[in-house]
Design a protein around this motif. Structure first.
Motif, PDB file in Angstrom:
ATOM      1  N   ALA A 413       0.832  -1.204   0.000  1.00  0.00           N
ATOM      2  CA  ALA A 413       0.000   0.000   0.000  1.00  0.00           C
ATOM      3  C   ALA A 413       0.867   1.255   0.000  1.00  0.00           C
ATOM      4  CB  ALA A 413      -0.926  -0.006   1.212  1.00  0.00           C
ATOM      5  N   LEU A 414       1.953   1.238   0.762  1.00  0.00           N
ATOM      6  CA  LEU A 414       2.876   2.374   0.771  1.00  0.00           C
ATOM      7  C   LEU A 414       3.497   2.570  -0.612  1.00  0.00           C
ATOM      8  CD1 LEU A 414       4.639   4.558   2.146  1.00  0.00           C
ATOM      9  CD2 LEU A 414       6.238   2.714   2.757  1.00  0.00           C
ATOM     10  N   GLN A 415       3.923   1.495  -1.231  1.00  0.00           N
ATOM     11  CA  GLN A 415       4.562   1.592  -2.545  1.00  0.00           C
ATOM     12  C   GLN A 415       3.600   2.135  -3.596  1.00  0.00           C
ATOM     13  OE1 GLN A 415       5.760  -2.505  -2.695  1.00  0.00           O
ATOM     14  NE2 GLN A 415       7.841  -2.089  -1.990  1.00  0.00           N
ATOM     15  N   GLU A 416       2.344   1.699  -3.563  1.00  0.00           N
ATOM     16  CA  GLU A 416       1.356   2.211  -4.511  1.00  0.00           C
ATOM     17  C   GLU A 416       1.051   3.682  -4.237  1.00  0.00           C
ATOM     18  OE1 GLU A 416       0.198   0.918  -7.161  1.00  0.00           O
ATOM     19  OE2 GLU A 416       0.980  -1.116  -6.948  1.00  0.00           O
ATOM     20  N   LEU A 417       0.985   4.056  -2.956  1.00  0.00           N
ATOM     21  CA  LEU A 417       0.746   5.448  -2.582  1.00  0.00           C
ATOM     22  C   LEU A 417       1.865   6.341  -3.107  1.00  0.00           C
ATOM     23  CD1 LEU A 417      -1.022   7.380  -0.629  1.00  0.00           C
ATOM     24  CD2 LEU A 417       0.883   7.039   0.968  1.00  0.00           C
ATOM     25  N   MET A 418       3.103   5.923  -2.916  1.00  0.00           N
ATOM     26  CA  MET A 418       4.240   6.724  -3.358  1.00  0.00           C
ATOM     27  C   MET A 418       4.307   6.794  -4.879  1.00  0.00           C
ATOM     28  SD  MET A 418       5.721   7.965  -0.705  1.00  0.00           S
ATOM     29  CE  MET A 418       7.380   8.418  -1.240  1.00  0.00           C
ATOM     30  N   TRP A 419       4.008   5.699  -5.561  1.00  0.00           N
ATOM     31  CA  TRP A 419       4.023   5.713  -7.017  1.00  0.00           C
ATOM     32  C   TRP A 419       2.960   6.680  -7.543  1.00  0.00           C
ATOM     33  CZ3 TRP A 419       7.266   4.144 -10.656  1.00  0.00           C
ATOM     34  CH2 TRP A 419       6.815   4.151 -11.984  1.00  0.00           C
ATOM     35  N   ALA A 420       1.780   6.661  -6.935  1.00  0.00           N
ATOM     36  CA  ALA A 420       0.677   7.481  -7.422  1.00  0.00           C
ATOM     37  C   ALA A 420       0.866   8.958  -7.123  1.00  0.00           C
ATOM     38  CB  ALA A 420      -0.640   6.991  -6.813  1.00  0.00           C
ATOM     39  N   HIS A 421       1.411   9.300  -5.940  1.00  0.00           N
ATOM     40  CA  HIS A 421       1.398  10.697  -5.502  1.00  0.00           C
ATOM     41  C   HIS A 421       2.772  11.325  -5.301  1.00  0.00           C
ATOM     42  CE1 HIS A 421      -2.890  10.423  -5.163  1.00  0.00           C
ATOM     43  NE2 HIS A 421      -2.815   9.416  -4.314  1.00  0.00           N
ATOM     44  N   ALA A 422       3.838  10.537  -5.303  1.00  0.00           N
ATOM     45  CA  ALA A 422       5.193  11.096  -5.170  1.00  0.00           C
ATOM     46  C   ALA A 422       6.111  10.504  -6.233  1.00  0.00           C
ATOM     47  CB  ALA A 422       5.749  10.816  -3.773  1.00  0.00           C
ATOM     48  N   GLY A 423       5.519  10.073  -7.331  1.00  0.00           N
ATOM     49  CA  GLY A 423       6.272   9.433  -8.392  1.00  0.00           C
ATOM     50  C   GLY A 423       6.718  10.400  -9.470  1.00  0.00           C
ATOM     51  N   LEU A 424       6.574  10.006 -10.714  1.00  0.00           N
ATOM     52  CA  LEU A 424       7.064  10.796 -11.843  1.00  0.00           C
ATOM     53  C   LEU A 424       6.496  12.208 -11.882  1.00  0.00           C
ATOM     54  CD1 LEU A 424       7.170   8.407 -14.921  1.00  0.00           C
ATOM     55  CD2 LEU A 424       8.911  10.065 -14.313  1.00  0.00           C
ATOM     56  N   ILE A 425       5.202  12.339 -11.598  1.00  0.00           N
ATOM     57  CA  ILE A 425       4.531  13.646 -11.627  1.00  0.00           C
ATOM     58  C   ILE A 425       3.737  13.804 -10.336  1.00  0.00           C
ATOM     59  CG2 ILE A 425       2.900  15.109 -12.863  1.00  0.00           C
ATOM     60  CD1 ILE A 425       3.636  13.602 -15.412  1.00  0.00           C
ATOM     61  N   ARG A 426       3.904  14.968  -9.694  1.00  0.00           N
ATOM     62  CA  ARG A 426       3.298  15.205  -8.375  1.00  0.00           C
ATOM     63  C   ARG A 426       2.487  16.488  -8.403  1.00  0.00           C
ATOM     64  NH1 ARG A 426       9.387  14.655  -6.103  1.00  0.00           N
ATOM     65  NH2 ARG A 426       9.627  12.408  -6.362  1.00  0.00           N
ATOM     66  N   ASP A 427       1.604  16.631  -7.408  1.00  0.00           N
ATOM     67  CA  ASP A 427       0.961  17.918  -7.170  1.00  0.00           C
ATOM     68  C   ASP A 427       0.688  18.037  -5.680  1.00  0.00           C
ATOM     69  OD1 ASP A 427      -1.461  16.581  -6.527  1.00  0.00           O
ATOM     70  OD2 ASP A 427      -2.207  16.770  -8.569  1.00  0.00           O
ATOM     71  N   ALA A 428       0.302  19.247  -5.261  1.00  0.00           N
ATOM     72  CA  ALA A 428       0.154  19.516  -3.830  1.00  0.00           C
ATOM     73  C   ALA A 428      -0.908  18.632  -3.197  1.00  0.00           C
ATOM     74  CB  ALA A 428      -0.176  20.994  -3.620  1.00  0.00           C
ATOM     75  N   PRO A 474       7.780  23.865  -4.350  1.00  0.00           N
ATOM     76  CA  PRO A 474       6.593  23.993  -5.209  1.00  0.00           C
ATOM     77  C   PRO A 474       6.905  24.119  -6.692  1.00  0.00           C
ATOM     78  CG  PRO A 474       7.050  26.069  -4.107  1.00  0.00           C
ATOM     79  CD  PRO A 474       7.999  25.061  -3.518  1.00  0.00           C
ATOM     80  N   ALA A 475       8.148  24.412  -7.061  1.00  0.00           N
ATOM     81  CA  ALA A 475       8.501  24.578  -8.468  1.00  0.00           C
ATOM     82  C   ALA A 475       9.078  23.298  -9.032  1.00  0.00           C
ATOM     83  CB  ALA A 475       9.508  25.718  -8.633  1.00  0.00           C
ATOM     84  N   SER A 476       8.732  23.000 -10.273  1.00  0.00           N
ATOM     85  CA  SER A 476       9.299  21.849 -10.964  1.00  0.00           C
ATOM     86  C   SER A 476      10.746  22.126 -11.342  1.00  0.00           C
ATOM     87  CB  SER A 476       8.509  21.547 -12.240  1.00  0.00           C
ATOM     88  OG  SER A 476       7.209  21.098 -11.943  1.00  0.00           O
ATOM     89  N   VAL A 477      11.593  21.120 -11.145  1.00  0.00           N
ATOM     90  CA  VAL A 477      12.980  21.223 -11.591  1.00  0.00           C
ATOM     91  C   VAL A 477      13.548  19.815 -11.694  1.00  0.00           C
ATOM     92  CG1 VAL A 477      13.823  21.543  -9.221  1.00  0.00           C
ATOM     93  CG2 VAL A 477      15.252  22.255 -11.150  1.00  0.00           C
ATOM     94  N   ASP A 485       2.824  23.204 -11.194  1.00  0.00           N
ATOM     95  CA  ASP A 485       3.794  24.249 -11.512  1.00  0.00           C
ATOM     96  C   ASP A 485       4.764  23.691 -12.537  1.00  0.00           C
ATOM     97  OD1 ASP A 485       5.026  26.948 -10.988  1.00  0.00           O
ATOM     98  OD2 ASP A 485       6.719  25.665 -10.509  1.00  0.00           O
ATOM     99  N   MET A 486       4.352  23.616 -13.774  1.00  0.00           N
ATOM    100  CA  MET A 486       5.159  22.964 -14.790  1.00  0.00           C
ATOM    101  C   MET A 486       6.441  23.695 -15.179  1.00  0.00           C
ATOM    102  SD  MET A 486       3.856  20.085 -15.233  1.00  0.00           S
ATOM    103  CE  MET A 486       4.694  19.491 -16.700  1.00  0.00           C
ATOM    104  N   PRO A 487       6.493  25.054 -15.155  1.00  0.00           N
ATOM    105  CA  PRO A 487       7.765  25.704 -15.521  1.00  0.00           C
ATOM    106  C   PRO A 487       8.885  25.270 -14.604  1.00  0.00           C
ATOM    107  CG  PRO A 487       5.973  27.295 -15.478  1.00  0.00           C
ATOM    108  CD  PRO A 487       5.450  26.037 -14.864  1.00  0.00           C
ATOM    109  N   ARG A 488      10.091  25.136 -15.136  1.00  0.00           N
ATOM    110  CA  ARG A 488      11.254  24.702 -14.370  1.00  0.00           C
ATOM    111  C   ARG A 488      11.981  25.911 -13.807  1.00  0.00           C
ATOM    112  NH1 ARG A 488       8.701  20.962 -16.042  1.00  0.00           N
ATOM    113  NH2 ARG A 488       9.491  19.022 -16.900  1.00  0.00           N
ATOM    114  N   SER A 489      11.978  26.085 -12.509  1.00  0.00           N
ATOM    115  CA  SER A 489      12.751  27.173 -11.904  1.00  0.00           C
ATOM    116  C   SER A 489      13.220  26.722 -10.533  1.00  0.00           C
ATOM    117  CB  SER A 489      11.899  28.434 -11.760  1.00  0.00           C
ATOM    118  OG  SER A 489      10.728  28.176 -11.022  1.00  0.00           O
ATOM    119  N   PRO A 490      14.521  26.506 -10.353  1.00  0.00           N
ATOM    120  CA  PRO A 490      15.020  25.979  -9.088  1.00  0.00           C
ATOM    121  C   PRO A 490      14.780  26.939  -7.940  1.00  0.00           C
ATOM    122  CG  PRO A 490      16.827  26.683 -10.480  1.00  0.00           C
ATOM    123  CD  PRO A 490      15.598  26.752 -11.316  1.00  0.00           C
ATOM    124  N   LEU A 491      14.330  26.388  -6.819  1.00  0.00           N
ATOM    125  CA  LEU A 491      14.137  27.171  -5.606  1.00  0.00           C
ATOM    126  C   LEU A 491      14.931  26.549  -4.483  1.00  0.00           C
ATOM    127  CD1 LEU A 491      10.271  27.815  -5.606  1.00  0.00           C
ATOM    128  CD2 LEU A 491      12.064  29.411  -6.253  1.00  0.00           C
TER     129      LEU A 491
END
Length: 504
Positions: A413-428, A474-477, A485-491
């Motif tokens: 369950a942890l592995q599926e949770l991380m794949w779904a919400h902290a994997g390749l693409i994430r949001d808040a 919050p910024a993608s990089v 937040d699709m634009p890439r800007s390191p914070l």
């Protein structure tokens, strides 16, 4: 005599051990499983290094910095690329027979984001196995003490200094002490339902460091390999295959990677992995295909991959094979300086366990084996001269909130949770759901007794810290892609210690 305990027996731990023993340090190597059972032996792609006359160290540095999306530590990159050639030659001296052409010259391969074919391989796609076998043999010949099947349950602290480890061996607790403790336990790929990592990659060293009070950084930067065989159990298909000319195609036979980046299949890994994921989504979740049918000498060049194909009834010399992304490498880890010192006196971290700063937001292909060798040797030199009394300066930690209802926990369950919400693409929203769920799972957990229970606690703690780090940026990089937040800007973001309320 100075003494050191090294937890982990991959390229980083073994390089440390050999260098330290040569300098008169009494070294004990500790392995969670068999000494040769880890990520190093699985490395197919090879080891990068500016060892060719036509290559330049400055070019290797430039490629590393570009892949890291502006978040590499330039001083660490300079150390990596300038000391790398010596470490590569040293590996050859320890018996690694790097591949050569018909004229006896070293053969260099090309991988994504490299401007020069500087990747050295051994046995085609068996580089990691060749390195692991040779270093382990050298360690045994040097008389270095090796303890196998001993699980790290904690770091012993005395007067603010790390001076020992607690181990679980054959169901019994054991404590070993030393002047320096070196964590070389690898990454945490088993956080995710799809991963190339071996079963032992459960974040044990990172979790132990967190509990001891050491800082971690950049856990949000997880590299997802774009080409993992989607037939049978996950099996990585080396980027070197694409470097030799293999292409990625969709259901219609189109090379979709070119739409995502001019370099197509040899764009940075995060770009290619997201392109694969997007293509899969567009075609109803079906895997994309890797077409290597035009690669010359395919079976000879990649014998291990070819064997895996045959085991699954596939002939990749005649037809494209299905592939999917999977969690592959953790760019973050225990924060270290240029000598592998952590923020705790006496505690060092090397290899994938460490955040040295060389990878930034996205690791350049084949820099990981090099990092293990370079910083393993540097850590050994520092331990031998007594540098552990001068740790890295700590920064103010960020804290994660713990809330949520108690939900049924399982590792799956942890592995599926991380794949779904902290994997390749994430949001808040997804990250907050993951944070609340993990906090609920952590609440009220009984004290672990078995190795599996300790692993679960370690995965939960590292997952909690990873999600907190992803929320804090919050910024993608690079490999950290936020769909909100699709634009890439390191914070810049602060380092993380144990989240408040963490019970794992």
């Amino acid at each position: 005599m100075t003494s050191a305990i090294v937890v982990g027996t991959g390229i980083a731990g073994l390089t440390f051990a050999l260098h330290a023993a040569r300098r008169g340090v009494d070294v004990t190597l500790v392995s969670k499983a068999a000494a040769d059972e880890g990520s190093t032996r699985l490395a197919q792609g090879g080891i990068a290094g500016a060892v060719f006359a036509a290559d330049r160290i400055s070019d290797h540095a430039r490629d590393t910095l570009a892949a890291g999306a502006g978040l590499c530590d330039e001083a660490a990159v300079h150390v990596l690329v300038s000391e790398g050639p010596a470490r590569v030659r040293e590996l050859a001296g320890w018996g690694i027979a790097f591949d050569r052409d018909a004229d006896g010259r070293l053969r260099g391969g090309l991988e994504a984001a490299h401007s020069f074919p500087r990747i050295l391989h051994a046995g085609g796609d068996a580089t990691g196995l060749a390195i692991e076998s040779a270093l382990l043999r050298a360690a045994r010949e040097a008389g270095i003490r090796i303890i196998e099947h001993a699980f790290l349950t904690g770091i012993v602290m005395s007067a603010g200094r790390a001076n020992g480890v607690r181990l679980l061996r054959e169901g019994r607790s054991q404590t070993l002490t030393a002047d320096a403790i070196v964590l070389a336990t690898g990454g945490a790929g088993r956080l995710f339902s799809r991963t190339t990592n071996p079963r032992v990659a459960t974040g044990d060293g990172i979790a132990a460091a967190l509990r001891a009070g050491a800082e971690v950084r950049d856990l949000e930067f997880v590299q997802f390999h774009p080409t993992v065989l989607a037939a049978g159990s996950p099996f990585l298909i080396s980027e070197a295959v694409r470097g030799e000319g293999a292409t990625l195609i969709d259901d219609e036979g189109n090379r979709f990677a070119l739409d995502a980046h001019p370099d197509g299949e040899l764009a940075p890994r995060d770009v290619v992995a997201r392109a694969v994921a997007a293509c899969m989504a567009a075609q109803g979740g079906r895997p994309v295909r890797l077409d290597a049918t035009r690669v010359p000498r395919l079976r000879e060049r990649f014998p291990s991959i070819d064997a895996a194909m045959r085991e699954r009834g596939l002939d990749w010399t005649r037809e494209p094979v299905p592939v999917t992304p999977a969690a592959h490498y953790l760019m973050g880890g225990v924060r270290t300086d240029l000598h592998a010192r952590t923020t705790l006196p006496g505690l060092y971290a090397i290899g994938e366990t460490a955040r040295t700063g060389v990878h930034g937001a996205n690791r350049l292909a084949s820099n990981s084996l090099l990092e293990g060798a370079v910083f393993g040797a540097r850590a050994a030199a520092d331990v031998a001269r007594g540098g552990g009394d001068h740790p890295l300066r700590a920064t103010s930690p960020a804290r994660a909130e713990a809330s949520g209802d108690i939900l049924p926990f399982s590792r799956e369950a942890l592995q599926e949770l991380m794949w779904a919400h902290a994997g390749l693409i994430r949001d808040a929203d997804g990250l907050r759901l993951a944070a609340d769920t993990i906090a609920a799972w952590c609440a009220g957990r009984p004290a672990p007794r078995t190795v599996a229970e300790h692993e679960d606690d370690n995965l939960l703690l590292v997952a909690q810290s990873l999600v907190a780090a992803a929320l804090a940026r919050p910024a993608s990089v690079g490999a950290h892609c936020r769909s909100d937040d699709m634009p890439r800007s390191p914070l810049p973001v602060p380092a993380l210690s144990v989240p408040s309320g963490a019970a794992c």
